[in-house]
Structure formats: structure tokens, C-alpha cells
Design a protein around this motif. Structure first.
Motif, short mmCIF file in Angstrom:
data_model
loop_
_atom_site.label_atom_id
_atom_site.label_comp_id
_atom_site.label_asym_id
_atom_site.label_seq_id
_atom_site.Cartn_x
_atom_site.Cartn_y
_atom_site.Cartn_z
N GLN A 1 0.83 -1.03 0.21
CA GLN A 1 0.20 -0.14 -0.06
C GLN A 1 0.86 1.04 -0.23
N PHE A 2 0.38 2.11 -1.23
CA PHE A 2 1.35 3.58 -0.47
C PHE A 2 0.22 4.73 -0.43
N LEU A 3 0.56 5.61 0.63
CA LEU A 3 0.55 6.98 0.75
C LEU A 3 0.12 7.77 0.40
N THR A 4 -0.39 8.69 -0.28
CA THR A 4 -0.16 10.01 -0.67
C THR A 4 0.24 10.55 0.39
N ILE A 5 0.71 11.96 0.42
CA ILE A 5 0.93 13.36 1.53
C ILE A 5 -0.05 13.20 1.78
N SER B 1 4.80 12.10 -5.41
CA SER B 1 5.53 10.80 -4.11
C SER B 1 4.14 9.97 -3.16
N ARG B 2 4.77 8.64 -2.75
CA ARG B 2 3.88 8.25 -2.76
C ARG B 2 4.80 7.61 -1.33
N TRP B 3 4.47 6.94 0.43
CA TRP B 3 5.09 6.87 1.01
C TRP B 3 4.88 4.98 0.82
N SER B 4 4.95 4.65 1.38
CA SER B 4 4.91 2.53 1.73
C SER B 4 4.67 2.77 3.13
#
Length: 112
Positions: A42-46, A81-84
Motif C-alpha cells: 500500500q502506498f500513501l499520498t502526502i 510521491s508516495r510513501w510505502s
């Protein structure tokens, strides 16, 4: 004219290994119900990271720049950009263990 190669670099006149008539041996092991299915990353937006930590947009980017423990984002394209989520969870767990380590050190001091 020469035959064109397909995506796998195999000419059309040749058979791929998957097209052979040989049967694959059955693999016996754990029952299907016991085999864990792969978990989707799952990748999260800012915005989701901001909500997760109740901080501002600028704070998230400040953490990226100045906090060596905070996970770096994955750049999908310029401006995206995405955060794991797995990396964020690992970051949270490390932060908790650092906090509990600090507490145990202070609680072990002898009273003065």
C-alpha cells in the motif's frame, strides 16, 4: 523477410517452454488454505501521511529532509510521491522501541 520476434525475443516459428506438451509435476506441500497469499503493498499520498501523523504538508517534507529515520518517498513521476505503508509502520515501530528504551534507562537510575 525474416520472422519477427515476439516480446520474449523468440521467433514465431519456435515454441516457448510454456507451449510444450510436457506436463508439470504436481507440487505437494501445504494445503491451499494454509498458503499465505502475497500482501499488496500500500502506498500513501502526502495527504494520507499528514492525517496519519496529524501534521502539516511542510512538516512531512521537513521530516524527509532532516530526519534520517523517516522513510523517503517513492517518486512515481515529477510532482507525484508516495510513501510505502510498510516502511511507515517500520518507522513507527522503531520510534516506539527507541522511546521505550529511553524510558527504561531513566527508570533504572538510582534516586539521588
Amino acid at each position: 523477410m525474416r520472422a519477427q520476434a515476439d516480446l520474449f525475443g523468440v521467433e514465431n516459428s519456435q515454441k516457448r517452454p510454456s507451449e510444450t506438451t510436457a506436463c508439470k509435476p504436481k507440487v505437494r506441500g501445504a494445503p491451499k488454505s494454509a498458503v499465505a497469499s502475497p500482501r499488496k503493498v500500500q502506498f500513501l499520498t502526502i495527504d494520507e501521511v499528514m492525517k496519519r501523523y496529524s501534521v502539516s504538508h511542510a512538516t512531512v517534507w521537513r521530516w524527509v529532509k532532516h530526519n534520517e529515520h523517516f522513510p523517503a518517498p517513492v517518486k512515481l513521476s515529477p510532482g507525484t510521491s508516495r510513501w510505502s505503508e510498510d516502511q511507515l509502520i517500520a518507522f513507527e515501530n522503531r520510534a516506539r522501541s527507541r522511546q521505550s528504551g529511553k524510558r527504561s534507562k531513566t527508570s533504572q537510575k538510582a534516586p539521588v
